[in-house]
Write an enzyme that holds these catalytic residues in place. Structure first.
Site, PDB file in Angstrom:
ATOM      1  N   CYS A 270     -32.086 -36.560  61.251  1.00 31.54           N
ATOM      2  CA  CYS A 270     -32.006 -37.237  59.954  1.00 31.54           C
ATOM      3  C   CYS A 270     -33.303 -38.031  59.705  1.00 31.54           C
ATOM      4  O   CYS A 270     -33.687 -38.853  60.541  1.00 31.54           O
ATOM      5  CB  CYS A 270     -30.806 -38.178  59.928  1.00 31.54           C
ATOM      6  SG  CYS A 270     -30.743 -39.139  58.414  1.00 31.54           S
TER       7      CYS A 270
ATOM      8  N   CYS B 112     -32.248 -41.916  59.738  1.00 29.64           N
ATOM      9  CA  CYS B 112     -31.712 -42.654  60.881  1.00 29.64           C
ATOM     10  C   CYS B 112     -31.948 -41.972  62.216  1.00 29.64           C
ATOM     11  O   CYS B 112     -31.605 -42.516  63.261  1.00 29.64           O
ATOM     12  CB  CYS B 112     -30.223 -42.933  60.681  1.00 29.64           C
ATOM     13  SG  CYS B 112     -29.207 -41.466  60.882  1.00 29.64           S
TER      14      CYS B 112
ATOM     15  N   GLU C 211     -26.992  -8.251  18.667  1.00 25.80           N
ATOM     16  CA  GLU C 211     -26.200  -9.482  18.856  1.00 25.80           C
ATOM     17  C   GLU C 211     -26.820 -10.298  19.969  1.00 25.80           C
ATOM     18  O   GLU C 211     -27.627  -9.780  20.738  1.00 25.80           O
ATOM     19  CB  GLU C 211     -24.774  -9.125  19.318  1.00 25.80           C
ATOM     20  CG  GLU C 211     -24.067  -8.181  18.415  1.00 25.80           C
ATOM     21  CD  GLU C 211     -22.745  -7.710  19.004  1.00 25.80           C
ATOM     22  OE1 GLU C 211     -22.413  -8.059  20.162  1.00 25.80           O
ATOM     23  OE2 GLU C 211     -22.047  -6.991  18.287  1.00 25.80           O
TER      24      GLU C 211
ATOM     25  N   CYS D 115     -26.073 -35.244  57.921  1.00 18.96           N
ATOM     26  CA  CYS D 115     -26.272 -36.277  58.922  1.00 18.96           C
ATOM     27  C   CYS D 115     -24.879 -36.843  59.198  1.00 18.96           C
ATOM     28  O   CYS D 115     -24.216 -37.358  58.298  1.00 18.96           O
ATOM     29  CB  CYS D 115     -27.187 -37.377  58.385  1.00 18.96           C
ATOM     30  SG  CYS D 115     -27.125 -38.847  59.415  1.00 18.96           S
TER      31      CYS D 115
ATOM     32  N   ASP E  90     -23.933 -15.844  27.856  1.00 23.43           N
ATOM     33  CA  ASP E  90     -23.933 -15.928  29.312  1.00 23.43           C
ATOM     34  C   ASP E  90     -22.753 -16.773  29.793  1.00 23.43           C
ATOM     35  O   ASP E  90     -22.878 -17.958  30.067  1.00 23.43           O
ATOM     36  CB  ASP E  90     -25.263 -16.541  29.775  1.00 23.43           C
ATOM     37  CG  ASP E  90     -25.513 -16.274  31.243  1.00 23.43           C
ATOM     38  OD1 ASP E  90     -24.765 -15.467  31.830  1.00 23.43           O
ATOM     39  OD2 ASP E  90     -26.452 -16.873  31.804  1.00 23.43           O
TER      40      ASP E  90
ATOM     41  N   CYS F 214     -26.110 -44.812  58.676  1.00 22.91           N
ATOM     42  CA  CYS F 214     -27.342 -44.205  58.158  1.00 22.91           C
ATOM     43  C   CYS F 214     -27.663 -44.886  56.818  1.00 22.91           C
ATOM     44  O   CYS F 214     -26.863 -44.803  55.875  1.00 22.91           O
ATOM     45  CB  CYS F 214     -27.123 -42.711  57.987  1.00 22.91           C
ATOM     46  SG  CYS F 214     -28.489 -41.863  57.201  1.00 22.91           S
TER      47      CYS F 214
ATOM     48  N   TYR G 130     -16.851 -10.060  20.860  1.00 21.49           N
ATOM     49  CA  TYR G 130     -17.881  -9.108  20.439  1.00 21.49           C
ATOM     50  C   TYR G 130     -17.488  -7.641  20.548  1.00 21.49           C
ATOM     51  O   TYR G 130     -18.332  -6.780  20.418  1.00 21.49           O
ATOM     52  CB  TYR G 130     -19.182  -9.350  21.190  1.00 21.49           C
ATOM     53  CG  TYR G 130     -19.021  -9.539  22.686  1.00 21.49           C
ATOM     54  CD1 TYR G 130     -18.515  -8.527  23.482  1.00 21.49           C
ATOM     55  CD2 TYR G 130     -19.388 -10.742  23.277  1.00 21.49           C
ATOM     56  CE1 TYR G 130     -18.363  -8.701  24.836  1.00 21.49           C
ATOM     57  CE2 TYR G 130     -19.242 -10.924  24.642  1.00 21.49           C
ATOM     58  CZ  TYR G 130     -18.731  -9.900  25.420  1.00 21.49           C
ATOM     59  OH  TYR G 130     -18.583 -10.076  26.762  1.00 21.49           O
TER      60      TYR G 130
ATOM     61  N   LYS H 179     -26.627 -12.009  23.610  1.00 18.64           N
ATOM     62  CA  LYS H 179     -25.905 -11.772  24.861  1.00 18.64           C
ATOM     63  C   LYS H 179     -25.494 -13.134  25.411  1.00 18.64           C
ATOM     64  O   LYS H 179     -26.342 -13.939  25.807  1.00 18.64           O
ATOM     65  CB  LYS H 179     -26.787 -11.034  25.860  1.00 18.64           C
ATOM     66  CG  LYS H 179     -26.043 -10.614  27.114  1.00 18.64           C
ATOM     67  CD  LYS H 179     -26.880  -9.642  27.925  1.00 18.64           C
ATOM     68  CE  LYS H 179     -26.113  -9.004  29.062  1.00 18.64           C
ATOM     69  NZ  LYS H 179     -25.525  -9.931  30.002  1.00 18.64           N
TER      70      LYS H 179
ATOM     71  N   LYS I 145     -32.975  -8.426  28.181  1.00 18.52           N
ATOM     72  CA  LYS I 145     -32.831  -9.752  28.808  1.00 18.52           C
ATOM     73  C   LYS I 145     -34.035 -10.644  28.511  1.00 18.52           C
ATOM     74  O   LYS I 145     -35.182 -10.199  28.598  1.00 18.52           O
ATOM     75  CB  LYS I 145     -32.694  -9.585  30.331  1.00 18.52           C
ATOM     76  CG  LYS I 145     -31.445  -8.833  30.754  1.00 18.52           C
ATOM     77  CD  LYS I 145     -30.224  -9.720  30.771  1.00 18.52           C
ATOM     78  CE  LYS I 145     -30.237 -10.635  31.943  1.00 18.52           C
ATOM     79  NZ  LYS I 145     -29.198 -10.447  32.916  1.00 18.52           N
TER      80      LYS I 145
HETATM   81  S1  IVH Z   1     -20.591  -5.665  24.784  1.00 14.64           S
HETATM   82  C1  IVH Z   1     -19.607  -1.834  27.187  1.00 14.64           C
HETATM   83  N1  IVH Z   1     -21.709  -7.742  23.682  1.00 14.64           N
HETATM   84  O1  IVH Z   1     -22.599  -8.803  29.138  1.00 14.64           O
HETATM   85  C2  IVH Z   1     -20.299  -3.048  26.752  1.00 14.64           C
HETATM   86  N2  IVH Z   1     -21.323  -7.785  26.028  1.00 14.64           N
HETATM   87  O2  IVH Z   1     -23.771  -6.919  31.149  1.00 14.64           O
HETATM   88  C3  IVH Z   1     -19.371  -4.151  26.552  1.00 14.64           C
HETATM   89  N3  IVH Z   1     -21.987  -9.870  27.114  1.00 14.64           N
HETATM   90  O3  IVH Z   1     -19.675  -7.727  30.701  1.00 14.64           O
HETATM   91  C4  IVH Z   1     -20.044  -5.429  26.411  1.00 14.64           C
HETATM   92  N4  IVH Z   1     -22.683 -10.884  25.296  1.00 14.64           N
HETATM   93  O4  IVH Z   1     -19.650 -10.027  29.643  1.00 14.64           O
HETATM   94  C5  IVH Z   1     -21.278  -7.193  24.830  1.00 14.64           C
HETATM   95  N5  IVH Z   1     -22.644  -9.526  22.552  1.00 14.64           N
HETATM   96  C6  IVH Z   1     -22.215  -8.986  23.694  1.00 14.64           C
HETATM   97  C7  IVH Z   1     -22.272  -9.652  24.930  1.00 14.64           C
HETATM   98  C8  IVH Z   1     -21.831  -9.011  26.094  1.00 14.64           C
HETATM   99  C9  IVH Z   1     -22.497 -10.994  26.600  1.00 14.64           C
HETATM  100  C10 IVH Z   1     -21.688  -9.687  28.551  1.00 14.64           C
HETATM  101  C11 IVH Z   1     -20.330  -9.097  28.847  1.00 14.64           C
HETATM  102  C12 IVH Z   1     -20.569  -7.865  29.646  1.00 14.64           C
HETATM  103  C13 IVH Z   1     -21.958  -8.084  30.149  1.00 14.64           C
HETATM  104  C14 IVH Z   1     -22.640  -6.754  30.374  1.00 14.64           C
END
Ligand code: IVH
Length: 664
Positions: free
Chosen positions: A404, A407, A111, A422, A115, A428, A223, A113, A310
């Site tokens: 500054c 000024c 999946e 400043c 942010d 200024c 998720y 991740k 990552k």
């Molecule tokens: S599963 C036990 N799935 O990443 C694992 N987390 O570093 C539960 N996050 O706290 C998380 N996308 O906030 C999962 N597709 C995804 C995610 C995800 C982002 C975040 C989540 C978690 C953090 C872990």
């Protein structure tokens, strides 16, 4: 009664379905207009039958109740984090570890991740019961009233095959577009912009006012499904089912059985993620079977059945040529690195922020160093470090300025803050010009004068502060090079029009530090005229919703500065609005004490009754006919000729509505 209940229920269902189509499936089925009409209809029914109130009605998403303090709630299952990996080797290690432990076939779900800010949602009997932030993993903040405003989170579920009690987890996200707009607003208000959408989303979730949350248009992706009676024994199938219940579950998922498929998924999204409307920072790999997940177990910090891969933050390396210290309109000094131009995520970067003195010292930055540049939240480039290994000959060390650069005033660094300021706010030059630019801007006084015009007026000695704008004469401008009758007119007309700009925009235009659009609205509501605001104590200020210590202090500082009070006095004398319209009309005074009025004719600004009211509120008396005792005739259009003649004969002062309003 039963009929009303049924009607309300049907409307709620209909709107919920549209919400799902629009916010989750991104396939709107009706126009915004139709939607708004239906929502209004529901609101009317609910107002008429308050006994059918339901916090989960789609009408409740706008948010209203103010919750000052969040209640802490314990998580049923701890919210763990994921162990991070950065290379294919580490992903391969994970795969081999799992294979060895399980010693049987397994599926891996890949999946994105997301942010943002993680959230845990509890549903009971198909209704959203509670929304809790991650907190320390064991306990989080109850942010239910804020989460209710997020349109893609269902308040009630569809279908009937969901467990009576379950938890679903996911990420609350602030889309890039909203993030950009929000930061523009913050910069315009002299506030620090959010570094990235994650901070903005987390900050928004913790906002005390759900109405603000609603305005910010947060989004979500879910998720993970947790609970006792889940529909399937596997993660992927459970999430597919959750999507049918109304949750926003991403389609960017893939069930893999061999490593090669995992790497393909990573390679694809490493590029494609840049086209997504929300921020992602990696890929999450999860073992699909819940039984196998349980077999693998967890450490105290993270599960052994999942890892994150990552993405590399996009970064470039380039040479530092010099450092400028910029002065913002509120006096903040920002060190800006001038760089040898370098390509970064598709744009050429020549300048990047060096943050503040502490960071400059920490990086031990020298001119000529090779610096790492990243896009802060992919928008504002920033220096993230120095490559010390390739220093051939060390240039001069970068030192934060003490005075500054514009000024010469000695800078101050308030306790506990990283930034330098400043303090010479009144003379200024970049601060003055910045203040005036803010004052004339579209959302403030909307005066027709761009950056160049302000610079020119300033250089010509026409303006030294915002009040000076109102002293500018036509002949002053026509003397200037390239200024003709037409451009002078444009400027003067907009200047005149700015006298009608409402008080909240005037207050925003003053450019008080930390007083942006939202804060202005809160202040004006609590203090509807400038005198009350100027006299408000620190305690009275922090008692207002969303006004914290920093803002309250900043407002106090502004109004205890003599030059600012003088500025306001002058602005008031030019006719700038210093109170809300309602305030002007409801304020009681005795300005008209002992004066008798006769009203005659038709008016355009207010009705006759409103004028009668205003006369009485200000201590005056209304009479029906003109006599020697009448002090003023308030005359509108089409005043009767007989009355006019009588008034003239008795030498009674005849005033029009503008003159009257000016009097009070
Ligand atoms: S599963 C036990 N799935 O990443 C694992 N987390 O570093 C539960 N996050 O706290 C998380 N996308 O906030 C999962 N597709 C995804 C995610 C995800 C982002 C975040 C989540 C978690 C953090 C872990």
């Amino acid at each position: 009664m039963e009929e009303a209940k049924q009607k309300i229920e049907n409307l709620r269902k209909e709107i919920e379905n549209w919400n799902y189509q629009y916010y989750v499936l991104a396939q709107p089925v009706i126009s915004d207009f139709e939607y708004d009409q239906k929502l209004k209809e529901l609101e009317q029914w609910e107002a008429e039958y308050p006994e059918y109130y339901d916090p989960n009605s789609p009408s409740q998403r706008v948010g209203s109740d103010i919750n000052k303090n969040f209640v802490q709630v314990e998580h049923t299952y701890p919210m763990l984090s994921l162990s991070n990996t950065y290379s294919e080797e580490e992903v391969t290690d994970f795969y081999n570890r799992v294979k060895k432990t399980l010693n049987e076939d397994f599926e891996i779900v890949c999946e994105l991740k997301y942010d943002g800010a993680s959230i845990s949602l509890i549903y009971e009997n198909g209704s959203l019961k509670r929304a809790v932030t991650r907190g320390d993993g064991l306990r989080g903040d109850d942010v239910t009233s804020n989460v209710r405003t997020i349109q893609s989170i269902p308040l009630r579920l569809q279908g009937n095959d969901y467990p009576n009690f379950f938890e679903i987890r996911g990420e609350i996200l602030l889309p890039w577009a909203v993030f950009g707009r929000l930061n523009e607003e913050r910069i315009a208000a002299g506030e620090t912009p959010f570094a990235n959408p994650r901070n903005a989303a987390a900050g928004t979730l913790k906002t005390q006012n759900p109405q603000i949350v609603a305005q910010r248009k947060l989004d979500s992706y879910l998720y993970a499904l947790l609970g006792e009676n889940l529909p399937y024994n596997s993660h992927y199938e459970n999430m597919e089912t959750a999507r049918k219940w109304g949750f926003k579950v991403s389609n960017a998922v893939k069930k893999c059985t061999v490593l090669q498929e995992v790497f393909e998924f990573i390679a694809y999204w490493e590029v494609e993620r840049k086209n997504l409307p929300i921020a992602t920072d990696g890929i999450v790999l999860k073992i699909n079977s819940l039984r196998q997940q349980a077999n693998l177990g967890s450490t105290a910090k993270s599960p052994r059945w999942s890892i994150a891969y990552k993405f590399q933050a996009e970064s470039a390396e380039t040479k530092l040529i010099s450092v400028d210290f910029q002065v913002g309109r509120t006096g903040t000094i920002t060190p800006v690195a001038n760089l040898e131009p370098v390509l970064l995520s598709g744009t050429i970067v020549k300048r990047a922020s060096l943050h503040n003195e502490d960071i400059i010292n920490k990086f031990d930055v020298h001119i000529g160093d090779l610096c790492y540049v990243e896009k802060g939240g992919e928008i504002i480039p920033k220096i993230t470090g120095v490559n010390k290994e390739v220093r051939i000959h060390i240039g001069e060390k970068v030192r934060f300025v003490r005075y500054c650069p514009a000024c010469g005033t000695q800078l101050v660094r308030p306790k506990g803050e990283a930034a330098h300021y400043c303090p010479n706010h009144s003379s200024c030059p970049p601060q003055i010009k910045g203040m005036i630019e803010h004052f004339v801007s579209r959302k403030a006084m909307n005066i027709n004068a761009g950056e160049e015009t302000i610079q020119l007026f300033y250089d010509e000695g026409l303006i030294k502060n915002v009040a000076d704008l109102y002293e500018i004469r036509r002949e002053d401008i026509l003397r200037l090079e390239r200024w003709k009758e037409k451009s002078a007119n444009n400027f003067l007309v907009s200047l005149e029009a700015s006298k009608k700009v409402s008080f909240d925009r005037v207050l925003y235009a003053l450019g008080i530090r930390f007083v942006g659009e939202t804060v202005t609205k809160r202040l004006v509501k609590a203090f509807p005229d400038i005198d009350r605001l100027m006299n408000a104590t620190y305690e009275q200020l922090i008692a207002v919703d969303d006004i914290g210590e920093v803002i309250a202090q900043s407002v106090r500082d502004y109004f205890s500065t003599e030059s600012n009070c003088e500025l306001i006095r002058r602005l008031r004398s030019y006719g700038i609005q210093m109170a809300t319209e309602e305030e002007l009309l409801t304020e009681k005074t005795d300005i008209l004490k002992g004066k008798t009025f006769v009203i005659s004719g038709v008016f355009s600004e207010h009705s006759r009754d409103e004028y009668k009211d205003l006369i009485e509120k200000n201590g005056g008396k209304n009479t029906g006919s003109i006599s020697a005792k009448t002090d003023f005739v308030l005359a509108g259009e089409n005043m009767g000729p007989a009355k006019l003649e009588k008034a003239q004969k008795l030498g009674i002062k005849i005033i029009n509505e503008r003159e009257f309003l000016a009097m009070i």
